[in-house]
Scaffold this active site. Structure first.
Site, PDB file in Angstrom:
ATOM      1  N   PRO A 238       7.146   2.298  18.070  1.00  0.00           N
ATOM      2  CA  PRO A 238       6.313   2.554  19.258  1.00  0.00           C
ATOM      3  C   PRO A 238       4.851   2.202  18.997  1.00  0.00           C
ATOM      4  O   PRO A 238       4.325   2.422  17.910  1.00  0.00           O
ATOM      5  CB  PRO A 238       6.479   4.068  19.493  1.00  0.00           C
ATOM      6  N   LYS A 242       4.696  -4.243  22.186  1.00  0.00           N
ATOM      7  CA  LYS A 242       5.809  -4.969  22.805  1.00  0.00           C
ATOM      8  C   LYS A 242       5.543  -5.212  24.294  1.00  0.00           C
ATOM      9  O   LYS A 242       5.713  -6.319  24.793  1.00  0.00           O
ATOM     10  CB  LYS A 242       7.109  -4.174  22.614  1.00  0.00           C
ATOM     11  N   GLU A 460      -5.487  22.628  -2.699  1.00  0.00           N
ATOM     12  CA  GLU A 460      -5.947  21.264  -2.428  1.00  0.00           C
ATOM     13  C   GLU A 460      -6.514  20.609  -3.681  1.00  0.00           C
ATOM     14  O   GLU A 460      -6.346  19.405  -3.888  1.00  0.00           O
ATOM     15  CB  GLU A 460      -6.991  21.282  -1.304  1.00  0.00           C
ATOM     16  N   HIS A 463      -3.653  19.137  -5.629  1.00  0.00           N
ATOM     17  CA  HIS A 463      -3.258  17.819  -5.129  1.00  0.00           C
ATOM     18  C   HIS A 463      -4.185  16.737  -5.675  1.00  0.00           C
ATOM     19  O   HIS A 463      -3.733  15.693  -6.167  1.00  0.00           O
ATOM     20  CB  HIS A 463      -3.307  17.794  -3.595  1.00  0.00           C
ATOM     21  N   ASP A 534       4.447  20.140   2.134  1.00  0.00           N
ATOM     22  CA  ASP A 534       4.669  19.437   0.864  1.00  0.00           C
ATOM     23  C   ASP A 534       6.150  19.443   0.506  1.00  0.00           C
ATOM     24  O   ASP A 534       6.711  18.417   0.107  1.00  0.00           O
ATOM     25  CB  ASP A 534       3.871  20.111  -0.263  1.00  0.00           C
TER      26      ASP A 534
END
Length: 668
Positions: A238, A242, A460, A463, A534
């Site tokens: 999407p 197109k 965080e 990560h 996660d």
């Protein structure tokens, strides 16, 4: 000169059927009001005055109508008296001697008759008393027929409105329900889009441009014995352009262009879909050469005989059968080209996909970095931007974005700049727009306790630390603990746009994803629900490694992925229960091994993890520069290589690197 002296002819009023209805109503009303036989109206009086006139001998006759109204006829001598002459009817016709002079209503009939008899006996009068029943046959007939007249009138009005096209177009009326709902675009006025307005999509434009060239110069191909393709199917995710490409075809071909959606064929009545297909191709053949564009063709083109448990006649299948016949059957006109678009090519019927119907399948892929730059050029034309804004930078900051996403980024950036009372849109506005689209709206007023904020910061930071230490993990852009959308914190990465992914790359990314929960375990020796997204992501990656890509040693080179989409209609798994247990065990082993690896890395760099988390608590948002200051530069520097993406199947699962746009942590 003769033409100038000629007087313009007066336009005659057009005949309207409503004139007949108005005339009929006026005739009935005239009969109702003037059907009583007399054009004059008697004067009004009271019962007491009548009794006085009766005693004076002025009354010749009393006519009792319907036992409630009395009409008084005066003698010729009485009509000349001043008391009566002043009350005579002054209408346009004089009152005749045979007409009643007075009229009044009385109460009880018996009392009224007794009073007349008493006065006649007392005054020796010979006044006549007669009884009569007054009825208006035409009026009663009109009242009887009035409900039927109203119903018939309303029905005629509704039918005329429906047959004239009011209330929802040609397909919305009862008599025209089988007509096509396609919108015809005039090639001279309605369609202004060209291939220049379609950025990127070079391969798709090259394929579909041949169809346009054939419509313009058919002899170039027919001289060599070639035939025009009967249909082209645009397939892709999407938002990749197109429908925009189909508009460009309409603008370039300069031929009649019929546009409609697959759902326009669907109706609650039996046979309507097939009838609309016939009518659509009939109109297209009358205007040939022409193009028919069917958007979201999977609404009617799904494979037949699947999920039809009722065993009854399927209206959608009838519509598809008619479409198949029109596209390639006896008497098919080759000057009508069908262009269709879908993002679910796997569910389409095989008969629809064969050569002779949709000869070409044109895959419209997500744009690469070079195509994203071209798309930004198109959408930045109406926007007032800074001189310092670099299109290359914007293209690199939006991996995995479709053309629609890029248009949204440009619009959001303009709105953000206007909100800040700026005169131009700058680089930071675009970065904020990307954050807004990827992560959601910032919620700085969200109530978070200090303990929760500390846990989010270390999550965080985990990560960021693990991704910085691993070679194949995506490079970090920034980390924030400001709540955004549904997440309490987020880490933004800039993934490589890989064409193939190796097991060590997927494992490094899984390890970085598990870094948040590992940091909570290392620092607090507790885990929380903050790692929901996660865990969801890493589970999908591990399952893809084991069951799709054949990257597990114990299962070997096997895949249980079916690109044809047949599995979704089945009730059984393509493997045994013993294999299912093995798959579950291998997925669990993959995830737990990467979790242990992340814990080991964070234990080793616990001091730097704490420094990063404290800085994150202080600033709430930190960037790549903070990690370089704490950890030093990453030893793995990769050269940017831009390659041309090959044509891929639409159903191929998303590459893990394309899913690494953000790693937000969410709480249940």
């Amino acid at each position: 000169m003769a033409n100038e002296n000629k007087k313009p002819e007066a336009k005659k009023p057009k005949f309207n059927a409503y004139w007949i209805y108005a005339a009929i109503i006026l005739v009935f009303l005239g009969i109702q009001f003037f059907g009583g036989g007399s054009w004059s109206q008697p004067a009004k009086t009271t019962q007491e005055e009548f009794q006085n006139y009766l005693r004076d001998g002025d009354v010749e006759k009393v006519e009792i109508i319907n036992k409630k109204v009395a009409r008084v006829y005066l003698t010729p001598e009485a009509r000349t008296k001043p008391v009566h002459a002043d009350k005579a009817d002054k209408g346009f016709l004089p009152t005749a001697a045979t007409d009643p002079f007075y009229e009044f209503e009385f109460g009880d009939l018996q009392n009224f008759e007794n009073s007349i008899k008493q006065i006649k006996n007392d005054n020796n009068l010979d006044t006549k008393v007669v009884w009569n029943t007054d009825s208006n046959m035409w009026g009663e007939l009109f009242l009887t027929l009035l409900p039927f007249i109203v119903i018939i009138g309303i029905w005629i009005f509704i039918m005329r409105r429906m047959s004239s096209g009011a209330g929802g177009g040609a397909g919305g009326q009862i008599f025209n329900i089988g007509k096509s709902k396609a919108k015809l675009f005039d090639e001279k006025t309605d369609v202004k889009t060209s291939f220049k307005d379609v950025a990127g999509l070079e391969g798709a434009k090259e394929e579909i441009q041949e169809i346009v060239d054939f419509l313009k110069n058919p002899t170039k191909y027919t001289a060599l014995g070639g035939k025009i393709p009967k249909g082209a199917l645009l397939v892709g995710p999407p938002g990749t352009g197109k429908t925009l490409l189909a508009k460009a075809v309409a603008g370039e071909a300069k031929v009649p262009f019929f546009s409609l959606s697959g759902s326009d064929f669907v109706e609650m009545f039996v046979g309507v879909g097939a009838s609309r297909v016939r009518d659509l191709f009939k109109q297209a053949k009358e205007k040939s050469p022409s193009i028919i564009f069917i958007d979201e063709i999977d609404a009617i083109g799904r494979a037949r005989g699947k999920n039809n448990f009722s065993g009854s006649n399927d209206e959608r299948e009838n519509t598809l059968n008619q479409l198949l016949t029109e596209m390639d059957g006896f008497g098919t006109n080759t000057n009508v080209i069908v262009v269709a678009a879908t993002n679910r090519a796997d569910v389409l019927d095989k008969a629809l996909m064969r050569a002779g119907r949709f000869d070409r399948q044109i895959y419209v892929d997500l744009p690469d970095v070079r195509e994203r730059r071209e798309i930004f050029e198109v959408h930045l034309r109406p926007i007032k931007t800074d001189d310092t804004l670099e299109l290359d930078f914007l293209a690199k900051q939006t991996p995995g974005f479709s053309g629609a996403d890029i248009a949204n980024v440009c619009n959001e950036a303009a709105l953000i700049a206007a909100r800040k009372e700026k005169k131009t849109v700058g680089k930071q506005d675009f970065l904020d727009a990307v954050d807004r689209i990827v992560g959601g709206l910032e919620k700085k007023n969200k109530i978070i306790t200090p303990d929760e904020k500390k846990a989010i910061a270390f999550h965080e930071a985990g990560h960021a630390t693990v991704s910085w230490m691993l070679e194949h993990a995506a490079p970090l852009v920034k980390v924030t603990i400001v709540p955004r959308g549904q997440s309490l914190g987020a880490a933004w990465y800039l993934p490589e746009e890989r064409l193939i992914v190796r097991p060590e790359q997927m494992l490094d990314e899984m390890c970085a994803t598990m870094g948040g929960r590992a940091a909570e375990k290392v620092i607090f020796n507790k885990i929380s629900t903050g790692a929901l997204s996660d865990l969801e992501k890493v589970t999908k990656q591990a399952r893809a490694m084991v069951t799709i890509y054949g990257l597990n040693e114990r299962l070997g080179n096997l895949t249980y992925y079916d690109s044809s989409g047949q599995n979704e209609y089945g009730f059984t798994k393509p493997y045994s229960e013993k294999t299912a247990e093995l798959i579950d065990k291998e997925i669990s082993n993959l995830i737990e091994s990467q979790y242990d690896r992340a814990v080991e890395l964070l234990e080793k760099h616990k001091d730097k993890l704490t420094l990063l988390a404290n800085e994150l608590l202080e600033k709430e948002v930190i960037f790549k520069e903070s990690l370089e200051r704490i950890f030093g530069e990453r030893p793995w520097k990769k050269e940017e290589v831009q390659l041309v993406k090959p044509k891929q199947s639409e159903d191929e699962p998303a590459k893990p690197e394309q899913e690494e746009d953000e790693v937000p942590t969410k709480q249940n």
